[in-house]
Design a protein around this motif. Sequence first.
Motif, short mmCIF file in Angstrom:
data_model
loop_
_atom_site.label_atom_id
_atom_site.label_comp_id
_atom_site.label_asym_id
_atom_site.label_seq_id
_atom_site.Cartn_x
_atom_site.Cartn_y
_atom_site.Cartn_z
N SER A 1 52.69 16.73 44.23
CA SER A 1 51.40 17.35 43.90
C SER A 1 50.24 16.60 44.53
O SER A 1 49.18 17.18 44.80
CB SER A 1 51.23 17.45 42.37
N ALA A 2 50.43 15.32 44.81
CA ALA A 2 49.37 14.55 45.48
C ALA A 2 49.13 15.06 46.89
O ALA A 2 48.00 15.03 47.38
CB ALA A 2 49.72 13.07 45.51
N LEU A 3 50.18 15.55 47.53
CA LEU A 3 50.00 16.11 48.88
C LEU A 3 49.05 17.30 48.84
O LEU A 3 48.24 17.49 49.75
CB LEU A 3 51.35 16.50 49.48
N LEU A 4 49.13 18.09 47.78
CA LEU A 4 48.22 19.23 47.61
C LEU A 4 46.79 18.74 47.38
O LEU A 4 45.84 19.26 47.95
CB LEU A 4 48.67 20.10 46.44
N THR A 5 46.65 17.72 46.53
CA THR A 5 45.32 17.18 46.21
C THR A 5 44.70 16.51 47.43
O THR A 5 43.49 16.65 47.68
CB THR A 5 45.40 16.18 45.05
N LEU A 6 45.49 15.77 48.20
CA LEU A 6 44.99 15.13 49.41
C LEU A 6 44.43 16.17 50.38
O LEU A 6 43.39 15.96 51.01
CB LEU A 6 46.10 14.32 50.09
N ASN A 7 45.12 17.30 50.47
CA ASN A 7 44.65 18.36 51.35
C ASN A 7 43.40 19.04 50.79
O ASN A 7 42.42 19.27 51.51
CB ASN A 7 45.76 19.39 51.58
N GLN A 8 43.42 19.33 49.50
CA GLN A 8 42.30 20.03 48.86
C GLN A 8 41.02 19.20 48.87
O GLN A 8 39.94 19.69 49.16
CB GLN A 8 42.68 20.38 47.41
N GLU A 9 41.15 17.90 48.54
CA GLU A 9 39.96 17.05 48.39
C GLU A 9 39.52 16.35 49.67
O GLU A 9 38.33 16.13 49.88
CB GLU A 9 40.21 16.01 47.30
N LEU A 10 40.50 16.01 50.53
CA LEU A 10 40.16 15.22 51.72
C LEU A 10 40.54 15.89 53.04
O LEU A 10 40.24 15.35 54.11
CB LEU A 10 40.86 13.85 51.65
N GLY A 11 41.20 17.04 52.95
CA GLY A 11 41.60 17.74 54.17
C GLY A 11 42.74 17.05 54.91
O GLY A 11 42.92 17.26 56.11
N LEU A 12 43.50 16.20 54.21
CA LEU A 12 44.60 15.46 54.83
C LEU A 12 45.94 16.18 54.67
O LEU A 12 46.21 16.75 53.63
CB LEU A 12 44.71 14.05 54.22
#
Length: 197
Positions: free
Chosen positions: A40-51
């Motif tokens: 789920s962190a991979l989703l958050t990293l993309n959502q919040e930081l575009g990573l």
Amino acid sequence: MSSRRLIVGITGASGAAYGIRALELAQAAGVETHLVVSRSALLTLNQELGLQKADLAGQADMIYPVADIGASIASGSFPTIGMLIAPCSVRTMSEIATGVTSTLMSRAADVALKERRRLVLMLRETPLHLGHIETMGALTRMGAIIMPPVPAFYAKPQSLDEMITHSTARALDLFGIDTGAVKRWSGLKDALAEEAT
């Protein structure tokens, strides 16, 4: 190879920037970093930081899949100075508190506790119900440190980036890692004198 190794966990709670900043600050301080990122962190990293997952390459000395229970950081025989989970979700906090080690994230945290190493959880949740509070109490009694990333307004931050850096650097302080990024409190007397001039 550094004589100091820090495990950094990034969970799916909001605040992925704390984990990324922890890696940057620790590496700049000469600390060897070992990273585990939840699904789920991979989703958050993309959502919040575009990573994306590929963007994490180079962010740490070693990166482990969250399902890799056989990783070196899953064993107490692998020496580290401890583990920082930034941010830490309630789900991960609860798994650690109950001894459930279904992923490398919770297993590495469990190892830190059983080996009496420092475990710092930058819990990202508000408001809190009694279950959350009791879980935090249980973890504290087990030896963990609960450190929600609360802004230090006395440092007069001028940006969100400064607040993230200060909170993360304070978390690294708990491992004896001085990043040079903390605006240290010099006392109210000095602060008032500064305003008077």
